[in-house]
Scaffold this motif. Structure first.
Motif, PDB file in Angstrom:
ATOM      1  N   PRO A 133       0.830  -1.204   0.000  1.00 24.75           N
ATOM      2  CA  PRO A 133       0.000   0.000   0.000  1.00 24.75           C
ATOM      3  C   PRO A 133       0.865   1.256   0.000  1.00 24.75           C
ATOM      4  CG  PRO A 133       0.044  -0.946   2.184  1.00 24.75           C
ATOM      5  CD  PRO A 133       0.806  -1.886   1.287  1.00 24.75           C
ATOM      6  N   GLY A 137       0.793   5.489   0.969  1.00 24.53           N
ATOM      7  CA  GLY A 137       0.094   6.528   1.708  1.00 24.53           C
ATOM      8  C   GLY A 137       0.985   7.726   1.923  1.00 24.53           C
ATOM      9  N   HIS A 140      -4.792  13.198   3.782  1.00 29.06           N
ATOM     10  CA  HIS A 140      -3.964  11.990   3.713  1.00 29.06           C
ATOM     11  C   HIS A 140      -4.609  11.081   2.678  1.00 29.06           C
ATOM     12  CE1 HIS A 140      -1.243   8.814   5.041  1.00 29.06           C
ATOM     13  NE2 HIS A 140      -2.271   8.002   4.787  1.00 29.06           N
ATOM     14  N   ASP A 159      -4.505   7.182   0.840  1.00 27.15           N
ATOM     15  CA  ASP A 159      -4.048   5.787   0.844  1.00 27.15           C
ATOM     16  C   ASP A 159      -4.468   5.170  -0.474  1.00 27.15           C
ATOM     17  OD1 ASP A 159      -2.879   5.359   3.503  1.00 27.15           O
ATOM     18  OD2 ASP A 159      -4.915   5.741   4.239  1.00 27.15           O
TER      19      ASP A 159
END
Length: 137
Positions: A5, A7, A108, A110
């Motif tokens: 992932p 982010g 933010h 992700d």
């Protein structure tokens, strides 16, 4: 970007880009600044993106098949997702405009990718013993 992932924290007030005002998958006014992520997907699978906004900020997330607002696959206020093939895709975090005022600011993001498992998908037939069934299965 091709590591998942992924982010990071960003801020649309620092972006010089403000190219996309509307998208084919929505009629919402996204006329404020945007941040574009080019995503390299290694295989067919499921691509997702989510944003968390600071107080007083309103940014939306979009998944595009090309760097073109008419190529929008999905969008959301907080989350977008799409089944994709291997190749290049774009995630755009764009600023919502309310009453003529861009709601730009810190957020933010992700971005995730999941490749489905591969292999045989066979069902077994017959009787399967259960735990503590005393042989009654």
């Amino acid at each position: 970007m091709s590591t998942f992932p992924f982010g990071e924290d960003r801020d649309t007030t620092t972006s010089p880009l403000s190219s996309f005002d509307t998208y084919s998958c929505s009629t919402v006014n996204e006329g404020g600044p945007e941040i574009v992520y080019q995503v390299e997907v290694p295989a067919d699978g499921f691509l997702s993106a989510a944003v968390r906004e600071a107080d007083g900020v309103d940014v939306d997330v979009h998944i595009l098949s090309a760097l073109d607002p008419t190529a929008c696959l999905d969008r959301g206020n907080f989350h977008a997702r799409a089944d994709v093939t291997a190749g290049t895709w774009f995630v755009v975090v764009d600023t919502y405009v309310k009453s003529g005022v861009p709601q730009a600011g810190a957020f933010h993001v992700d971005i995730g990718f999941v490749e489905p498992s591969r292999g045989p998908c066979d069902m077994r037939t017959g009787t399967m013993p259960r735990v503590n069934d005393g042989g009654n299965h």
